[in-house]
Each structure stands twice: as structure tokens, then as C-alpha cells.
Design a protein around this motif. Structure first.
Motif, PDB file in Angstrom:
ATOM      1  N   ARG A 193      40.505  40.196  36.244  1.00 29.51           N
ATOM      2  CA  ARG A 193      40.632  39.372  35.025  1.00 29.51           C
ATOM      3  C   ARG A 193      39.804  38.096  35.147  1.00 29.51           C
ATOM      4  NH1 ARG A 193      39.979  36.802  31.543  1.00 29.51           N
ATOM      5  NH2 ARG A 193      41.315  36.073  29.834  1.00 29.51           N
ATOM      6  N   ALA A 194      39.830  37.459  36.298  1.00 25.90           N
ATOM      7  CA  ALA A 194      39.037  36.245  36.477  1.00 25.90           C
ATOM      8  C   ALA A 194      37.547  36.536  36.349  1.00 25.90           C
ATOM      9  CB  ALA A 194      39.341  35.620  37.837  1.00 25.90           C
ATOM     10  N   LEU A 195      37.107  37.662  36.914  1.00 21.73           N
ATOM     11  CA  LEU A 195      35.690  38.004  36.846  1.00 21.73           C
ATOM     12  C   LEU A 195      35.217  38.230  35.413  1.00 21.73           C
ATOM     13  CD1 LEU A 195      35.293  40.304  39.968  1.00 21.73           C
ATOM     14  CD2 LEU A 195      34.045  38.178  39.529  1.00 21.73           C
ATOM     15  N   GLU A 196      36.127  38.620  34.528  1.00 24.44           N
ATOM     16  CA  GLU A 196      35.755  38.765  33.117  1.00 24.44           C
ATOM     17  C   GLU A 196      35.341  37.419  32.518  1.00 24.44           C
ATOM     18  OE1 GLU A 196      39.140  40.466  31.246  1.00 24.44           O
ATOM     19  OE2 GLU A 196      38.942  42.431  32.236  1.00 24.44           O
ATOM     20  N   ALA A 197      35.852  36.335  33.102  1.00 25.05           N
ATOM     21  CA  ALA A 197      35.552  34.993  32.599  1.00 25.05           C
ATOM     22  C   ALA A 197      34.421  34.316  33.359  1.00 25.05           C
ATOM     23  CB  ALA A 197      36.812  34.117  32.668  1.00 25.05           C
ATOM     24  N   VAL A 198      33.934  34.958  34.429  1.00 29.38           N
ATOM     25  CA  VAL A 198      32.903  34.351  35.272  1.00 29.38           C
ATOM     26  C   VAL A 198      31.516  34.602  34.685  1.00 29.38           C
ATOM     27  CG1 VAL A 198      31.735  34.531  37.521  1.00 29.38           C
ATOM     28  CG2 VAL A 198      34.236  34.402  37.415  1.00 29.38           C
ATOM     29  N   THR A 199      30.733  33.545  34.593  1.00 25.13           N
ATOM     30  CA  THR A 199      29.348  33.661  34.113  1.00 25.13           C
ATOM     31  C   THR A 199      28.344  33.194  35.164  1.00 25.13           C
ATOM     32  OG1 THR A 199      29.461  31.451  33.116  1.00 25.13           O
ATOM     33  CG2 THR A 199      30.039  33.330  31.711  1.00 25.13           C
ATOM     34  N   THR A 200      28.816  32.738  36.319  1.00 24.46           N
ATOM     35  CA  THR A 200      27.932  32.222  37.367  1.00 24.46           C
ATOM     36  C   THR A 200      27.429  33.352  38.258  1.00 24.46           C
ATOM     37  OG1 THR A 200      29.881  31.787  38.731  1.00 24.46           O
ATOM     38  CG2 THR A 200      29.021  29.960  37.422  1.00 24.46           C
ATOM     39  N   ASP A 201      26.403  33.030  39.040  1.00 24.79           N
ATOM     40  CA  ASP A 201      25.819  34.019  39.944  1.00 24.79           C
ATOM     41  C   ASP A 201      26.677  34.276  41.173  1.00 24.79           C
ATOM     42  OD1 ASP A 201      23.621  34.315  38.297  1.00 24.79           O
ATOM     43  OD2 ASP A 201      22.394  32.866  39.396  1.00 24.79           O
ATOM     44  N   TYR A 202      27.465  33.275  41.584  1.00 21.57           N
ATOM     45  CA  TYR A 202      28.192  33.370  42.849  1.00 21.57           C
ATOM     46  C   TYR A 202      29.673  33.061  42.638  1.00 21.57           C
ATOM     47  CZ  TYR A 202      23.394  33.039  44.459  1.00 21.57           C
ATOM     48  OH  TYR A 202      22.051  33.256  44.629  1.00 21.57           O
ATOM     49  N   ILE A 203      30.498  33.621  43.526  1.00 26.41           N
ATOM     50  CA  ILE A 203      31.943  33.403  43.451  1.00 26.41           C
ATOM     51  C   ILE A 203      32.496  33.087  44.841  1.00 26.41           C
ATOM     52  CG2 ILE A 203      32.468  34.747  41.380  1.00 26.41           C
ATOM     53  CD1 ILE A 203      33.010  37.166  43.192  1.00 26.41           C
ATOM     54  N   PHE A 204      33.555  32.304  44.842  1.00 33.12           N
ATOM     55  CA  PHE A 204      34.352  32.066  46.042  1.00 33.12           C
ATOM     56  C   PHE A 204      35.770  32.477  45.694  1.00 33.12           C
ATOM     57  CE2 PHE A 204      36.928  28.822  48.560  1.00 33.12           C
ATOM     58  CZ  PHE A 204      36.933  29.589  49.718  1.00 33.12           C
ATOM     59  N   ILE A 205      36.294  33.487  46.359  1.00 33.98           N
ATOM     60  CA  ILE A 205      37.613  34.030  46.054  1.00 33.98           C
ATOM     61  C   ILE A 205      38.591  33.631  47.158  1.00 33.98           C
ATOM     62  CG2 ILE A 205      38.945  36.163  45.794  1.00 33.98           C
ATOM     63  CD1 ILE A 205      36.606  37.399  44.401  1.00 33.98           C
ATOM     64  N   THR A 206      39.717  33.058  46.747  1.00 31.27           N
ATOM     65  CA  THR A 206      40.718  32.615  47.707  1.00 31.27           C
ATOM     66  C   THR A 206      42.106  32.857  47.125  1.00 31.27           C
ATOM     67  OG1 THR A 206      41.388  30.757  49.131  1.00 31.27           O
ATOM     68  CG2 THR A 206      40.678  30.224  46.875  1.00 31.27           C
ATOM     69  N   ALA A 255      32.182  44.708  60.219  1.00 35.48           N
ATOM     70  CA  ALA A 255      32.339  45.688  59.144  1.00 35.48           C
ATOM     71  C   ALA A 255      33.818  45.741  58.770  1.00 35.48           C
ATOM     72  CB  ALA A 255      31.847  47.066  59.581  1.00 35.48           C
ATOM     73  N   GLY A 256      34.066  45.827  57.470  1.00 28.50           N
ATOM     74  CA  GLY A 256      35.433  45.840  56.970  1.00 28.50           C
ATOM     75  C   GLY A 256      35.550  44.900  55.778  1.00 28.50           C
ATOM     76  N   PHE A 257      36.705  44.915  55.137  1.00 30.21           N
ATOM     77  CA  PHE A 257      36.945  44.051  53.984  1.00 30.21           C
ATOM     78  C   PHE A 257      38.291  43.367  54.145  1.00 30.21           C
ATOM     79  CE2 PHE A 257      38.549  42.855  49.867  1.00 30.21           C
ATOM     80  CZ  PHE A 257      37.442  42.311  49.233  1.00 30.21           C
ATOM     81  N   SER A 258      38.322  42.094  53.840  1.00 31.61           N
ATOM     82  CA  SER A 258      39.563  41.325  53.869  1.00 31.61           C
ATOM     83  C   SER A 258      39.717  40.548  52.578  1.00 31.61           C
ATOM     84  CB  SER A 258      39.556  40.355  55.055  1.00 31.61           C
ATOM     85  OG  SER A 258      40.659  39.464  54.977  1.00 31.61           O
ATOM     86  N   ASP A 259      40.964  40.402  52.135  1.00 28.35           N
ATOM     87  CA  ASP A 259      41.257  39.583  50.966  1.00 28.35           C
ATOM     88  C   ASP A 259      41.286  38.095  51.298  1.00 28.35           C
ATOM     89  OD1 ASP A 259      41.586  41.863  49.335  1.00 28.35           O
ATOM     90  OD2 ASP A 259      43.668  42.091  50.003  1.00 28.35           O
ATOM     91  N   GLN A 260      41.081  37.733  52.579  1.00 23.08           N
ATOM     92  CA  GLN A 260      40.973  36.329  52.940  1.00 23.08           C
ATOM     93  C   GLN A 260      39.877  35.660  52.112  1.00 23.08           C
ATOM     94  OE1 GLN A 260      40.990  35.112  57.179  1.00 23.08           O
ATOM     95  NE2 GLN A 260      41.303  37.274  57.656  1.00 23.08           N
ATOM     96  N   ALA A 261      39.806  34.331  52.185  1.00 18.84           N
ATOM     97  CA  ALA A 261      38.815  33.573  51.420  1.00 18.84           C
ATOM     98  C   ALA A 261      37.405  34.069  51.721  1.00 18.84           C
ATOM     99  CB  ALA A 261      38.942  32.087  51.744  1.00 18.84           C
ATOM    100  N   HIS A 262      36.619  34.329  50.660  1.00 27.29           N
ATOM    101  CA  HIS A 262      35.276  34.865  50.874  1.00 27.29           C
ATOM    102  C   HIS A 262      34.329  34.506  49.728  1.00 27.29           C
ATOM    103  CE1 HIS A 262      37.825  38.027  49.002  1.00 27.29           C
ATOM    104  NE2 HIS A 262      36.759  38.334  48.288  1.00 27.29           N
ATOM    105  N   PHE A 263      33.057  34.422  50.091  1.00 26.67           N
ATOM    106  CA  PHE A 263      31.965  34.164  49.150  1.00 26.67           C
ATOM    107  C   PHE A 263      31.177  35.450  48.922  1.00 26.67           C
ATOM    108  CE2 PHE A 263      32.754  29.953  50.824  1.00 26.67           C
ATOM    109  CZ  PHE A 263      32.397  29.066  49.816  1.00 26.67           C
ATOM    110  N   ALA A 264      30.638  35.605  47.718  1.00 23.98           N
ATOM    111  CA  ALA A 264      29.795  36.767  47.414  1.00 23.98           C
ATOM    112  C   ALA A 264      28.979  36.473  46.160  1.00 23.98           C
ATOM    113  CB  ALA A 264      30.637  38.024  47.206  1.00 23.98           C
TER     114      ALA A 264
END
Length: 336
Positions: free
Chosen positions: A164-177, A247-256
Motif C-alpha cells: 500500500r505504501a509503494l502505491e503512494a511512492v513516486t521517488t526512485d529509492y525507498i528505505f523500509i523499516t 544472500a537472503g531476504f530480511s524484513d529488517q530495515a533496508h534500502f532499495a
């Protein structure tokens, strides 16, 4: 507004322990000759997403305010648009339908048995929690500066809040926490600027801020460490940048990068498995896939933690190099 673009070089008002506006600690901000990402560009091209939901602490707002305060203390993140997304608690009827549906999905993807009692016991308290934060936003609480509130209409789990948040994102980069992760004071504006630089160069696709030292046993057990993929640039100000390959994925704070994240994370989860945390579906796939995705922990092997987990604690290296396990960090600084 025009005033929003006039960013001071290193300091701007934030909140102190008594909830009053004050100045943050001085911190390193990279100059235009040191990075393509000045503070104005960071503010224009990075969106922060924080998810919140019912927890043991509900209806207290202490943990989420602590997490938000730590974002405001980082000069680069302070000026970014921030989205705080509230999940909904599933109703009794929804839980019954979910439980009677695909039992494996309920148990493994949703972790329903883990959460069911809290969902039922804290349903009313969570409503109080949501209202308290609405009131804080209405009264211009400093922790909610540049923060937009989004409330899901139904139960979405962590993936639902991020989608849902990504639907509102218009920037090139995100920080998810998340609402129980406090950014470490050592992680300053210069670190944000350097991470965006390596994302732009596509050196990295996904950069995790570890809640432990990067060489800690909890980290090594969870991720597949790829030391041969670790990367550094000693010429980067202020003291070089290091990334630890894994290698792997975590829901911890991350940039992409936002479009990469939509494609490789959100859209990669099958429609029938949407009520989940991303790591429950993606981690083993990414960990075992022979094709490496340019996924890193921020810092070198002995660096970290860069966030403090207010629920599960941290693992750090002592001055003599020994590993030290610490319980959950206090939500507020305690005077010595």
C-alpha cells in the motif's frame, strides 16, 4: 513549498526527550564534491516507509515514537517524505475463514498461531493506539514531521502495508523499516548519501541495516554469507564505504531502488500467499538461488548494529572483540 528546499548543511530542529523541539547532534553530511546526493536530492528521491501493527506494547506509542525520533535525528532522512502505514487487526470472522482455508498458509505464511491470541486480545487496544497517533499528528508532534499516515481498510500483514505504501511512492529509492527498529546514532546523513550512491551505480540492489554486528552468529545463521561478494571503496568520504555480501531476504530495515523492489520483492510473492511477511516467502529462495541478487549488509564484517531492535535486542562486539548479547534497547535514553 520553497522553504522546504532550503536545507541547512548539518543541523535542523527535532524533538528531545520531553517532546520539545531542539537541535539534533552534529553529524557528518557529505559535500557536493563528495557525493552526487546532496541533502536536497536525498529529500526528493528517497521515501521512508515504516509499517506498524498490533504488538505486545499496544496501546503504548513509546516504541513507534522512539523509532520515528531516530529517523528525525538523521539529517538526511528527516527531510524525506515518510509514510507510516497501519495494518488492521483481522476480525474474528476473518480469522475463522483464514483458519479453515489453507491451513499451511495460515501456519507458515501468516504465522497465525503465533499472532492469533494477540489479535483477539488487543483488537480494542490497537484502535486506541491508532487514535493516539492520529492525535499526535493533529497536534504537530515533532516525531511525525514530514510523516503521512495511511490506514489499511483491511488486514494486510506486513506485505500489505508495504504494498500500500509503494502505491503512494513516486521517488526512485525507498528505505523500509518497522515500528520497533530504532536507527543507531552512528548511522548519519553521510551513510544515507553513500548508500544511495551505490544503489544508483547498481553496485548494490538491496542494503540491510543489521540489528547485530555483521559477523555475529545470529546473522551468520540466518543469511548465507558471501564474503567473496563483499565490496568496499576506500576513497569514499568520510572514511570509505564497506558492504558485506550475503544472500537472503530480511524484513529488517533496508534500502532499495523502488522499481526493483516492486518487481523483485512485492510482485515476486504469489497471489495466494499475500497475507505474510516478505521474508517468510522470499528468504529461502534468495538464500538458495545460485544467481546472486547483489544483496548486502551495510558495513564491514565487524561493523554494526546500525539499528536497535526494541523487541529482540542486539548482538555487538565489545572493545576487546568479544561478542556481547544485549536485551532490547530502552525506548528512551536513561540519564546516567
Amino acid at each position: 513549498s520553497s522553504s522546504a528546499c532550503k536545507l541547512p548543511p548539518s543541523r535542523t530542529a527535532m524533538v528531545d526527550l520531553q517532546g520539545k523541539w531542539t537541535l539534533p547532534p552534529e553529524q557528518r553530511v557529505l559535500r557536493p564534491d563528495e557525493t552526487p546526493f546532496n541533502l536536497d536530492r536525498v529529500a526528493r528521491e528517497l521515501t521512508v516507509i515504516m509499517s506498524t501493527s498490533v504488538g505486545d506494547f499496544t496501546p503504548s506509542t513509546d516504541k513507534v515514537v522512539t523509532a520515528l525520533d531516530s529517523l528525525q535525528a538523521n539529517i538526511a532522512l528527516r527531510w524525506c517524505r515518510k509514510i507510516l502505514v497501519f495494518d488492521q487487526v483481522p476480525s474474528v470472522q476473518e480469522l475463522e475463514i483464514l483458519r479453515r482455508g489453507d491451513e499451511r498458509r495460515y501456519r507458515e505464511d501468516m504465522k497465525g498461531p503465533k499472532w492469533e491470541k494477540m489479535w483477539n486480545d488487543k483488537r480494542e487496544a490497537y484502535g486506541d493506539y491508532c487514535q493516539r497517533i492520529r492525535d499526535m499528528k493533529e497536534s504537530n508532534h515533532p516525531a511525525l514531521f514530514n510523516v503521512e499516515l495511511i490506514f489499511l481498510e483491511g488486514f494486510g500483514h506486513l506485505l500489505g502495508t508495504v504494498r500500500r505504501a509503494l502505491e503512494a511512492v513516486t521517488t526512485d529509492y525507498i528505505f523500509i523499516t518497522q515500528h520497533d527498529l530504532r536507527l543507531a546514532p552512528r548511522f548519519v546523513a553521510a551513510n544515507v548519501q553513500n548508500i544511495l550512491d551505490v544503489l544508483q551505480q547498481e553496485v548494490a540492489r538491496y542494503v540491510v541495516l543489521n540489528r547485530d554486528v555483521n559477523s555475529g552468529p545470529r546473522t551468520k545463521t540466518y543469511f548465507d554469507m558471501r564474503s567473496e561478494q563483499s565490496w568496499e571503496d576506500t576513497t569514499k568520504a568520510p572514511s570509505g564505504i564497506r558492504l558485506t555480501g550475503m544472500a537472503g531476504f530480511s524484513d529488517q530495515a533496508h534500502f532499495a531502488e523502488a522499481d526493483w523492489y516492486r518487481r523483485e520483492v512485492v510482485h515476486a510473492i504469489p497471489p495466494e500467499r499475500q497475507l505474510t511477511c516478505m521474508e517468510h516467502v522470499l528468504h529461502d529462495i534468495w538464500k538458495q538461488d545460485p544467481e546472486w541478487r547483489r544483496t548486502f549488509l551495510y558495513g564491514g564484517s565487524d561493523d554494526g548494529p546500525f539499528v536497535y531492535d526494541l523487541v529482540h535486542g542486539v548482538q555487538v562486539r565489545g572493545l576487546s572483540g568479544q561478542l556481547v548479547g544485549m536485551k532490547a534497547m530502552p525506548e528512551r535514553a536513561v540519564p546516567g
